[in-house]
Design an enzyme around this catalytic site. Structure first.
Site, PDB file in Angstrom:
ATOM      1  N   ASN A  10       1.205  -0.870  -0.328  1.00  0.00           N
ATOM      2  CA  ASN A  10      -0.121  -0.111  -0.471  1.00  0.00           C
ATOM      3  C   ASN A  10       0.977   1.542  -0.038  1.00  0.00           C
ATOM      4  O   ASN A  10       1.914   1.223   0.667  1.00  0.00           O
ATOM      5  CB  ASN A  10      -0.984   0.256   0.891  1.00  0.00           C
ATOM      6  CG  ASN A  10      -1.797   1.031   1.369  1.00  0.00           C
ATOM      7  OD1 ASN A  10      -1.785   2.035   0.650  1.00  0.00           O
ATOM      8  ND2 ASN A  10      -2.202   1.516   2.606  1.00  0.00           N
ATOM      9  N   LYS A  12       0.211   4.560  -0.626  1.00  0.00           N
ATOM     10  CA  LYS A  12      -0.307   5.413   0.125  1.00  0.00           C
ATOM     11  C   LYS A  12      -0.087   6.861  -0.695  1.00  0.00           C
ATOM     12  O   LYS A  12      -0.203   6.374  -1.727  1.00  0.00           O
ATOM     13  CB  LYS A  12       0.657   5.760   2.091  1.00  0.00           C
ATOM     14  CG  LYS A  12      -0.689   4.682   2.319  1.00  0.00           C
ATOM     15  CD  LYS A  12      -0.224   4.479   3.941  1.00  0.00           C
ATOM     16  CE  LYS A  12       0.019   3.509   4.710  1.00  0.00           C
ATOM     17  NZ  LYS A  12       0.164   2.798   6.381  1.00  0.00           N
ATOM     18  N   HIS A  95      -9.598   1.661   5.216  1.00  0.00           N
ATOM     19  CA  HIS A  95      -8.147   1.614   5.954  1.00  0.00           C
ATOM     20  C   HIS A  95      -8.376   2.524   6.814  1.00  0.00           C
ATOM     21  O   HIS A  95      -9.505   3.047   6.916  1.00  0.00           O
ATOM     22  CB  HIS A  95      -7.131   1.757   4.771  1.00  0.00           C
ATOM     23  CG  HIS A  95      -5.739   1.921   4.956  1.00  0.00           C
ATOM     24  ND1 HIS A  95      -4.745   2.923   5.838  1.00  0.00           N
ATOM     25  CD2 HIS A  95      -4.945   1.561   4.914  1.00  0.00           C
ATOM     26  CE1 HIS A  95      -4.055   2.320   6.644  1.00  0.00           C
ATOM     27  NE2 HIS A  95      -3.826   1.369   5.669  1.00  0.00           N
ATOM     28  N   GLU A  97      -7.343   4.834   7.857  1.00  0.00           N
ATOM     29  CA  GLU A  97      -6.935   6.631   7.877  1.00  0.00           C
ATOM     30  C   GLU A  97      -7.774   7.229   7.468  1.00  0.00           C
ATOM     31  O   GLU A  97      -7.597   8.356   7.340  1.00  0.00           O
ATOM     32  CB  GLU A  97      -5.104   6.485   6.949  1.00  0.00           C
ATOM     33  CG  GLU A  97      -4.226   5.985   7.333  1.00  0.00           C
ATOM     34  CD  GLU A  97      -3.020   6.164   6.332  1.00  0.00           C
ATOM     35  OE1 GLU A  97      -2.578   5.729   5.764  1.00  0.00           O
ATOM     36  OE2 GLU A  97      -2.122   4.895   7.554  1.00  0.00           O
ATOM     37  N   GLU A 166      -5.027  -4.677  10.630  1.00  0.00           N
ATOM     38  CA  GLU A 166      -4.507  -3.689  10.853  1.00  0.00           C
ATOM     39  C   GLU A 166      -5.127  -2.974  12.141  1.00  0.00           C
ATOM     40  O   GLU A 166      -5.558  -1.901  11.962  1.00  0.00           O
ATOM     41  CB  GLU A 166      -4.267  -2.713   9.597  1.00  0.00           C
ATOM     42  CG  GLU A 166      -3.956  -3.276   8.145  1.00  0.00           C
ATOM     43  CD  GLU A 166      -3.445  -2.096   7.017  1.00  0.00           C
ATOM     44  OE1 GLU A 166      -2.704  -2.822   6.899  1.00  0.00           O
ATOM     45  OE2 GLU A 166      -4.156  -1.162   7.390  1.00  0.00           O
ATOM     46  N   GLY A 172       2.797   1.958  11.244  1.00  0.00           N
ATOM     47  CA  GLY A 172       3.330   3.568  10.781  1.00  0.00           C
ATOM     48  C   GLY A 172       4.570   4.060  12.088  1.00  0.00           C
ATOM     49  O   GLY A 172       4.707   4.844  12.450  1.00  0.00           O
ATOM     50  N   SER A 210       3.447  -2.066  10.226  1.00  0.00           N
ATOM     51  CA  SER A 210       5.001  -2.193  10.262  1.00  0.00           C
ATOM     52  C   SER A 210       5.977  -3.718  10.336  1.00  0.00           C
ATOM     53  O   SER A 210       6.394  -4.085  10.686  1.00  0.00           O
ATOM     54  CB  SER A 210       5.253  -2.085  11.866  1.00  0.00           C
ATOM     55  OG  SER A 210       5.225  -0.659  12.119  1.00  0.00           O
TER      56      SER A 210
HETATM   57  P1  13P Z   1       3.215   0.337   7.618  1.00  0.00           P
HETATM   58  O1  13P Z   1       3.783  -0.499   7.213  1.00  0.00           O
HETATM   59  O2  13P Z   1       3.767   1.584   7.521  1.00  0.00           O
HETATM   60  O3  13P Z   1       3.056  -0.112   9.313  1.00  0.00           O
HETATM   61  O4  13P Z   1       1.303   0.393   7.192  1.00  0.00           O
HETATM   62  C1  13P Z   1       0.818  -0.412   7.721  1.00  0.00           C
HETATM   63  C2  13P Z   1      -0.421  -0.291   6.380  1.00  0.00           C
HETATM   64  O5  13P Z   1      -1.713   0.282   6.808  1.00  0.00           O
HETATM   65  C3  13P Z   1      -0.698  -0.430   5.248  1.00  0.00           C
HETATM   66  O6  13P Z   1      -2.421  -0.474   4.254  1.00  0.00           O
END
Ligand code: 13P
Length: 251
Positions: A10, A12, A95, A97, A166, A172, A210
């Site tokens: 992903n 982002k 997601h 976010e 997640e 992150g 992560s």
């Molecule tokens: P990270 O791997 O950067 O922690 O992000 C995970 C994520 O949100 C994947 O959709």
């Protein structure tokens, strides 16, 4: 033999025409014939570019969101039909976010999954608890509620979705759920899916938060972890390739 794992990046809101080209070429070349499915979920603006770059390779293409609506006066939205025109096979929905910054509710997420499925796109449905919810002992309740909305709206089609667990506190932050913590929630989700469909075994339940080259192997070794949804580490070809290798069935 266990089912093929799904390793999905992903990106982002990251990338540029120049950076994408180098990254996609390195992934497509480096993954070779690894026995797993690999996808990159890229910003919508780059779907056409990445779709062309991946032509003739085994790399699959994903979007990071999809509209719940078919078409019409929805400024800024992108429909599932449009995504299909660019070779999109997966769309992340719900997601954390988007739930957090864009106010997406369980119902919106469920509707988006339904629209994606209707257009032959596999939704990657994200669920996960915040740190406050975990500390309050509400992890199971939160994750089950998020999943239940998608099951309710999609009926027997639920066997066609991909689920991603997640934990929000692991995204992150460099804090990964331990393999045991992740497996516990994955087993819970599997049981919930099993009650909804006789085909629950074929549903991929991914872990995200992560995941990196160092911890992928132990997470992916858990019985109910069928792959990964990777943020930061998917932007570095070498790290992503190591995760792909960790997820590949041994020949
Ligand atoms: P990270 O791997 O950067 O922690 O992000 C995970 C994520 O949100 C994947 O959709």
């Amino acid at each position: 033999m266990s089912k093929q794992k799904l390793i999905a990046g992903n990106w982002k809101m990251n990338g540029s025409l120049v950076a994408n080209e180098a990254l996609v070429r390195a992934i497509a070349q480096g993954m070779g014939d690894a026995d797993c499915t690999v996808a990159v979920c890229v910003p919508a603006a780059y779907l056409e570019q990445v779709n062309k770059l991946r032509a003739g390779t085994r790399l699959e293409l994903g979007a990071q969101d999809v509209s719940r609506y078919e078409q019409g006066a929805y400024t800024g939205e992108i429909s599932a039909g449009m995504l299909r025109e660019f070779g999109v096979r997966y769309a992340i929905v719900g997601h954390s976010e988007r739930r957090h910054y864009h106010g997406e509710t369980d119902d919106t997420v469920a509707e988006k999954a339904k629209t994606a499925l209707a257009h032959g796109i596999t939704p990657i449905v994200c669920v996960g608890e915040t740190l406050a919810e975990r500390e309050a002992g509400n992890t199971q309740e939160v994750v089950k509620r998020q999943m239940a909305a998608v099951i309710h709206t999609n009926g027997h089609c639920i066997s066609e979705v991909v689920v991603a667990y997640e934990p929000v506190w692991a995204i992150g932050t460099g804090k990964t759920a331990t393999p045991e913590q992740a497996q516990e929630v994955h087993a819970l989700l599997r049981a919930q899916l099993k009650a909804a469909t006789t085909h629950s075994d074929r549903i991929h339940i991914l872990y995200g938060g992560s995941m990196n080259a160092g911890n992928a192997q132990s997470l992916l070794a858990q019985p109910d972890i069928d792959g990964g949804l990777i943020g930061g580490a998917s932007l570095k070809a070498n790290d992503f390739l190591q995760i792909i290798q960790a997820g590949a069935n041994r020949k």
